[in-house]
Scaffold this motif. Sequence first.
Motif, short mmCIF file in Angstrom:
data_model
loop_
_atom_site.label_atom_id
_atom_site.label_comp_id
_atom_site.label_asym_id
_atom_site.label_seq_id
_atom_site.Cartn_x
_atom_site.Cartn_y
_atom_site.Cartn_z
N ALA A 1 -31.54 32.96 -42.01
CA ALA A 1 -31.78 33.57 -40.69
C ALA A 1 -32.02 35.08 -40.84
O ALA A 1 -32.87 35.65 -40.15
N LYS A 2 -31.29 35.72 -41.78
CA LYS A 2 -31.49 37.16 -42.01
C LYS A 2 -32.87 37.43 -42.58
O LYS A 2 -33.54 38.40 -42.21
N ASP B 1 -25.53 39.99 -51.67
CA ASP B 1 -25.44 39.01 -50.58
C ASP B 1 -25.77 37.61 -51.06
O ASP B 1 -25.09 36.64 -50.71
N LYS C 1 -24.19 25.61 -45.09
CA LYS C 1 -23.93 26.58 -44.01
C LYS C 1 -24.11 28.03 -44.44
O LYS C 1 -24.71 28.80 -43.70
N PRO C 2 -23.59 28.45 -45.59
CA PRO C 2 -23.80 29.86 -45.96
C PRO C 2 -25.29 30.22 -46.11
O PRO C 2 -25.68 31.35 -45.82
N GLU D 1 -27.72 28.96 -44.34
CA GLU D 1 -28.35 29.04 -43.02
C GLU D 1 -28.36 30.48 -42.53
O GLU D 1 -29.38 30.97 -42.04
N SER D 2 -27.21 31.15 -42.65
CA SER D 2 -27.16 32.53 -42.18
C SER D 2 -28.02 33.45 -43.06
O SER D 2 -28.64 34.38 -42.55
#
Length: 110
Positions: free
Chosen positions: A106-107, A14, A99-100, A102-103
């Motif tokens: 968040a995880k 990831d 942006k990538p 940020e997600s």
Amino acid sequence: MMNNFDDLQKLGKDNMDVMMQSFGTVTKGFQAIASEVADYQKKSFEEGSAAVEKFAAAKSLDKAFEVQSDYAKSAYEGFVGEVTKLGEMFSDIAREAYKPYESAFAKVAK
């Protein structure tokens, strides 16, 4: 034990995916900036050449000063506009490249 290894492996994959997305965004952004700079340089050279021709064709000193001041004003305005545009492009690159992450963050925060 095996479950932890699978989780670690998935996390590594990831993270690599996020990094590659961000890298792709930055690469595309810098290509766009390079293209923009090349276009500006071409336009600037053409305008400068036209100004030199007008300057050489001036029949009086007053006309030569007018041509020179008009060119200086338009060159300055064009430069300021281009720098502003490039600044916005760099800001967009930074925003899109983040942006990538940020997600991904968040995880991790969950």
